[in-house]
Write a protein that holds these residues in place. Structure first.
Motif, short mmCIF file in Angstrom:
data_model
loop_
_atom_site.label_atom_id
_atom_site.label_comp_id
_atom_site.label_asym_id
_atom_site.label_seq_id
_atom_site.Cartn_x
_atom_site.Cartn_y
_atom_site.Cartn_z
N LYS A 41 -3.78 3.23 8.79
CA LYS A 41 -3.88 4.69 8.88
C LYS A 41 -2.67 5.35 8.25
O LYS A 41 -2.78 6.31 7.48
CB LYS A 41 -3.99 5.11 10.34
N LEU A 42 -1.51 4.79 8.57
CA LEU A 42 -0.27 5.34 8.04
C LEU A 42 -0.27 5.28 6.52
O LEU A 42 0.06 6.24 5.82
CB LEU A 42 0.90 4.52 8.61
N ILE A 43 -0.66 4.13 6.00
CA ILE A 43 -0.65 3.94 4.55
C ILE A 43 -1.61 4.91 3.87
O ILE A 43 -1.27 5.57 2.88
CB ILE A 43 -0.99 2.48 4.22
N TRP A 44 -2.82 5.04 4.43
CA TRP A 44 -3.79 5.97 3.87
C TRP A 44 -3.28 7.40 3.89
O TRP A 44 -3.41 8.13 2.90
CB TRP A 44 -5.11 5.88 4.63
N GLY A 45 -2.73 7.78 5.02
CA GLY A 45 -2.25 9.15 5.16
C GLY A 45 -1.16 9.45 4.14
O GLY A 45 -1.20 10.48 3.44
N VAL A 46 -0.20 8.55 4.04
CA VAL A 46 0.90 8.75 3.10
C VAL A 46 0.35 8.80 1.67
O VAL A 46 0.75 9.66 0.87
CB VAL A 46 1.96 7.64 3.25
#
Lengths: 320, 576, 336
Positions: A41-46
């Motif tokens: 999720k973090l990677i996608w968001g960033v």
């Protein structure tokens, strides 16, 4: 070698029995615990946010930013592959169409989207700094100072920033992006202040802070070397939340026709679209494209926030 | 009820799939529990004792599962039950009394409805008066007044909450009661009361009882049979008498010998009797001048005065139950908590009024070991941060290499391998390892005074003796004076040179441990000693008296005046 | 109130009064700092109406006296504060000489209706979905569908409003584009009117609900995960209670408590978001009033509307705080 007798050591000693597919998947999921920051999720968001920033940076080089000015293009052209009500097809020169003032939509978002993000980031950076300062002061110094800060934060958290800013901007008229960010910053320090205060109060009782005190550490050392690093996931989370709030507030002002009058922003574009009756005239790209971009931005922020939650609270990770 | 065994476990294996493969938490367990028998499951954390109990309840945490074997509850194959049948079996046939009585009751519901909903879930709706009658009967049977039912959980003490849980467990007359460390969060006095209640009620309804625990003493006093578990295997099973008197497995022998006894052999080996470090000041190392501490209207510590000279290293124990004021004393001594009245003097200097240089000197000379080894390390840093930082801060470090060498020596001295431990993060070490590192830290800083606040209460039983002897060595080999704060009279008996027993902020009895703990005279000290469960069948709980009533004993203790049993060189306690 | 501890009550009252005072002061100070002279605006409006205005200086002075801005600031401030206590904000400059309070009274029921409706629906739906996301007996579909729906929640209400308006009003024409009721019905307690109001209110309410429920869902999810691990939930299961009963009485009942506090804190933000929705849908509420006032630089109305919204926010927070000890018995105990 000292004798271990904890759960995990006993567990490690076991030899793996052959695993089924479901178990391997389970194993992969559990392995993510090893590096919490490798959170999808973090990677996608960033990535989403970086995409918008990249659009702004690369766009300025590859596209003509002069096209954001009124009358620099034909009016109300649809995006490529569509037709408007007058039967005009989209053209390659303006792939995302043009608005009612003859501005190129692509140029508008190239200039406007980073502006919107800039306001959010600047306002939260300032707000967070105030929050860290006040939160630590309240948690550490206690007494009257704590009472004052706590009541002030409680009071300010109930006042909707949008209203105060509406009053301000209608009194002062046009403002720059930076001033708008500064004004919004005045309303996003409360949550971080409360959060940090609470964390500092609980950390103050924690064993390692007491150990640091026993080690003759100065207050500064305890605050910045012992406490702050452990606050990082919370600070990040709080930062992202306040970026969201700041952007929502900024866009809200812009949609009301307040905020910077001459600088293209996503919110201002939507304001103009609504004012010109773009909804009835079926000029969906005029308000739709900025809306889509804002939505992407917010989804990116939401994903980062969810990801950070999982980083700082391992219990949440088990579910995903 | 028939005379069939209450519970039969056949070849029971329980496994947990993990990233590194499937872990077998319980391996091929065979066990039978007869009607009316009390069986103790004993072992350390991770031995599979709770897992087994949860498997019987069909409440294993994800992703745990029963891999093989069978569980038979008075003729019912538990593993074959549907979810709904299992739900109906819980409480009505197997009751579970949980470990964390503090949090086991719904905080927003009164007690009564929490008893009623259990009845309703199994017997359907019924008249409120009938529910009330049954809940009152259950509460009375565990020695609680019936009006307790109208209270919220936060209005009850820990012991009362645990009794409510017992009342809940027996309300439907189950075939089997599983009590998972029911007294682990309670004081010894309350522990004894609660265990008595549990045993009485179990005898009354004639059910089987599984008592899960890690304390051999408690087991010896409470159960008929013992099952010793280690790493998921049943290593020994027999009657308590067989196991306590003739343990066969080395692990069982360890478990029994790890419980320190009053009297008995010491686990320490005093050898050096090192001199105290030379001091410049002729003032006592630490002096309390009429120190008193109030929290609101409650007085945690009544005015107390003492002086610890520090020229002859001594270990002074401060013994008491929670709420006795012992931990308050500790934090006052460390300057974390200013006294409400009176002064704390370190080498003649008021701790509350020190300048920066004096304060650093005070910190350098007064160090501490706290109760919770998990919280003492900043999770952000490798563990050597906790050793390195104060060493440099106090100007003890000459160079990086010197610091490293000092750390390694300190680790060696407490029996840790520096290469394995120092460069790790706190969560990679066990509680015992961390607590030893904290002791190593104290050693490295060579303070004049160490305050050890319950240093072993959160460490596995088998490691307690080792860590205590590490601490003892600080005095014995390095001449550091120690204030040992504890609730455990047996360890205080062995470790200390002088003991103060604290009760409600007053010293009630003080003197050398052989007298104070060996032959207590004050009623409160006697009550404490009587409440300790000894792993010795000939030494029944409280001398086996059945008229044991802590309320009257405590009332008596409050009236009695303090008893002073003799002095020790270098420590003067003002008599009140 | 006998059961609310006094300290707690005093503390909450102080916060309430301070909130109102500080907010009122801020909205009073800001226009005073502005270089814009409201008298000149009014004059300008007259001039544009009449073509030219003779002896403008006199009229300006007259206007200033009417508006009370010829007096010392401190006098103005206290007049304003005493006025605010009885909801007297003077006269609207745009709709001169209508009192601001009349305009607000006309707009308030619309906003309150829309707000109470959407806030409560959102709170219930959001929390229930959050709880179902965690509950291990939820249908699989629920656990997949909810995270997907969360995408909406990251969008500010204006955007969802725009989208819904475009799809359901402009494209499909299922719902009216703007307004709070049809211009063809007489306001009154008739079925025609009420149904028209509901019909018009649907899209604005929906656009608030779909973007704000996720806030509660996310919060509830985190809280439920914590509660799920609590000993009392384990014991409830060991008691053989029915799973649904455990979900409602043991899990949600405890997890909802911090959400209620959050509800109080978020009310302000939600109301502000709603102002924007009203503006888009040209709904006759406070939002539209505020928007028109901004266009006309009508400061008394801007002040009045802001003040009333802040007052509503502060009062709701106060109300929730007062009710809280009855929902969580521990508060009553601690403070006592």
């Amino acid at each position: 070698m000292p004798n271990y007798s904890t759960d995990d050591n006993a567990a490690e000693a076991e030899t793996p029995v052959s695993m089924t597919r479901a178990e391997r998947r389970q194993a992969r999921r559990i392995r993510r615990f090893d590096n919490p920051w490798m959170n999808p999720k973090l990677i996608w968001g960033v990535s989403l946010l970086m995409g918008i920033i990249a659009l702004g940076l690369i766009g300025r080089v590859l596209w003509d930013p002069e096209l954001v000015f009124t009358g620099s293009a034909p009016l109300k052209l649809p995006p490529l592959g569509f037709e408007n009500l007058r039967g005009q097809p989209g053209v390659l020169d303006h792939p995302l169409g043009t608005d009612g003032g003859g501005r190129d939509m692509l140029a508008l978002i190239i200039i406007g989207a980073p502006n919107t993000l800039f306001v959010g980031l600047l306002a939260s950076l300032i707000g967070m700094s105030i929050g860290i300062f006040l939160g630590f002061s309240a948690g550490f110094l206690g007494g009257r100072i704590d009472d004052t800060i706590r009541v002030l934060a409680d009071v300010m958290i109930t006042i909707p920033p949008l209203l105060i800013l509406v009053v301000f901007q209608s009194a002062f008229g046009d403002v720059t992006l930076t001033i708008m960010a500064l004004l919004i910053a005045g309303f996003v320090w409360q949550s971080p202040t409360r959060l940090i205060r609470a964390q500092v109060l609980s950390m103050k009782q924690s064993g390692y802070v007491q150990m640091a005190q026993l080690s003759g550490a100065s207050t500064g050392h305890i605050m910045f070397k012992e406490m702050l690093p452990n606050l990082v996931p919370y600070l990040f989370g709080s930062f992202i939340a306040s970026v969201t709030t700041s952007i929502v507030t900024a866009v809200g002002l812009e949609v009301l026709g307040l905020g910077p009058q001459r600088i293209p922003t996503l919110g201002r574009t939507i304001y103009e679209a609504i004012n010109a009756g773009a909804l009835i005239q079926n000029l969906w790209w005029w308000w739709g494209i900025p809306t889509l971009l804002l939505a992407t931005m917010f989804i990116g922020l939401l994903l980062i926030n969810l990801g950070l939650d999982e980083v700082s609270n391992p219990r949440l990770r088990k579910l995903s | 009820m028939s005379d069939k065994p209450v519970l039969t476990l056949r070849d029971l294996s329980i496994e947990f799939p993990t990233p590194k493969g499937v872990v077998q938490a319980v391996k091929n367990l065979d066990l039978t529990i007869q009607k009316g028998r009390r069986v103790g499951f004993i072992g350390e954390s991770g031995s599979g004792k709770t897992t087994t109990a949860l498997a019987v309840m069909q409440m294993l945490a994800e992703p745990g599962r029963v891999a093989s074997g069978s569980i038979d509850l008075v003729g019912t194959d538990v593993l074959a039950l549907t979810e709904e049948e299992m739900r109906k079996t819980r409480l009505s046939r197997i009751a579970y009394i949980p470990q964390g009585a503090m949090n086991s009751l719904n905080p927003v519901m009164r007690i009564e409805p929490q008893l009623w909903d259990g009845i309703i879930a199994h017997e359907g709706h019924m008249e409120r008066a009938e529910l009330k009658r049954r809940s009152d009967a259950a509460l009375t049977s565990v020695g609680l007044p019936a009006h307790t039912g109208e209270l919220f959980p936060h209005e009850l003490s820990g012991g009362m909450k645990q009794r409510v849980c017992i009342a809940l467990g027996i309300i439907l007359n189950p075939d089997l009661i599983i009590a998972d460390e029911p007294t682990s969060a309670l004081d010894v006095v309350t522990q004894r009361q609660v265990m008595q209640t549990l045993n009485d009620i179990q005898a009354q309804i004639g059910s089987g009882l599984i008592l899960i625990g890690h304390d051999m003493g408690l087991m010896a006093q409470s159960v008929d049979e013992l099952a010793v578990l280690k790493d998921g295997e049943l290593v020994e099973h027999g009657t308590v008498k067989q196991i306590i008197e003739a343990p066969k497995h080395p692990y069982t022998q360890d478990l029994i010998s790890s419980v320190p006894l009053v009297g008995g052999d010491s686990f320490l080996n005093p050898e050096r009797n090192a001199e105290a470090p030379k001091r410049d000041s002729s003032e006592p190392l630490l002096r309390f001048e009429k120190v008193r501490k109030d929290y609101g209207a409650v007085t945690a510590l009544h005015p107390m005065s003492f002086a610890l000279q520090g020229d002859t290293p001594q270990i002074i124990s401060i013994v008491g139950q929670s709420g006795s004021g012992k931990s308050t004393m500790g934090s006052i001594m460390l300057g974390f908590n200013p006294p409400s009245q009176g002064r704390v003097l370190f080498e003649g200097q008021d701790v509350a009024a020190m300048n920066a240089a004096q304060s650093l000197e005070f910190r350098k000379n007064v160090q501490a070991v706290f109760q919770d080894p998990y919280a003492c390390f900043n999770p952000f840093y490798r563990v050597n941060h906790a050793l390195k930082f104060p060493f440099k801060q106090f100007g003890l470090a000459q160079s990086e290499a010197h610091t490293q060498q000092a750390m390694e020596e300190a680790c060696d001295a407490v029996g840790l391998d520096p290469d394995l431990v120092l460069s790790r993060y706190p969560h990679q070490l066990s509680g015992g390892q961390r607590q030893r590192l904290i002791v190593a830290r104290a050693l490295m800083l060579s303070p004049k005074l160490l305050i050890a606040d319950e240093p072993v209460s959160m460490v596995d039983a088998s490691l307690r003796a080792t860590i205590l002897s590490n601490i003892y060595d600080l005095k014995d080999k390095y001449g550091i004076s120690i204030l040992y704060i504890t609730h455990d009279l047996a360890t205080a008996y062995h470790v200390s040179d002088y003991v103060m027993v604290l009760y409600k902020g007053h010293v009630v009895e003080a003197g050398p441990p052989k007298e104070v703990i060996g032959q207590p005279q004050h009623p409160y000290t006697q009550l404490l000693i009587d409440s300790i469960p000894w792993p010795d069948l000939d030494r029944a709980w409280g001398g086996g008296r059945s008229d044991w009533d802590p309320e009257t004993l405590e009332a008596e203790a409050e009236r009695a005046s303090a008893v002073y049993r003799g002095d020790v060189v270098g420590f003067e306690l003002a008599r009140v | 109130m006998g059961r609310i501890p006094r300290d707690y009550l005093v503390n909450r009252l102080v916060t309430l009064v301070l909130t109102i005072l500080i907010a009122a002061t801020i909205i009073w100070i800001i226009p005073r700092l502005s270089p814009v002279d409201p008298a000149e605006i009014a004059l300008g409006r007259m001039a544009s109406g009449a073509g030219a205005v003779a002896n403008s200086e006199e009229i300006l002075a007259q206007l200033r006296a009417n508006m009370g801005i010829d007096q010392p600031l401190i006098v103005q401030y206290f007049k304003y504060l005493t006025g605010a206590l009885v909801f007297d904000f003077g006269l609207s400059t745009a709709a001169f000489p209508t009192p601001v309070s009349t305009l607000i009274l006309n707009a308030l029921p619309w906003t309150l209706g829309l707000m109470i409706f959407s806030l409560i629906i959102t709170f219930f739906i959001g929390n229930l979905l959050g709880a179902l996301m965690v509950w291990d007996r939820s249908p699989k579909l629920v656990r997949v569908a909810i995270p997907a729906a969360m995408v909406f929640t990251s969008i500010p209400p204006i955007l969802s409003g725009l989208l819904l308006m475009w799809i359901f009003a402009a494209k499909l024409q299922w719902f009216p584009l703007t307004g709070a009721y049809s211009i063809f019905v007489e306001p009154g307690w008739t079925w025609d009117f009420v149904s028209s109001v509901l019909y018009h209110g649907f899209l604005p309410a929906l656009s608030i609900v779909i973007v704000t429920f996720g806030f509660w869902t996310l919060g509830m999810r985190g809280l439920m995960i914590t509660v799920q691990g609590e000993d009392y939930v384990k014991l409830a299961e060991a008691k053989g209670l029915r799973p649904r009963y455990i979900l409602y009485r043991y899990m949600i009942r405890n997890a909802i408590l911090p959400q209620i506090t959050a509800f109080a804190l978020k009310i302000g933000l939600l109301i502000a978001g709603q102002v924007l929705v009203e503006r888009i849908f040209a709904y006759n509420g406070m939002g539209k009033l505020l928007y028109d006032a901004i266009l006309n630089q009508d400061f008394p109305v801007i002040q009045g509307v802001s003040y009333v919204i802040i007052l509503m926010t502060a009062l709701s927070v106060f109300l929730v705080d007062l009710l809280y000890p009855f929902i969580d018995p521990r508060i009553r105990h601690e403070a006592a």
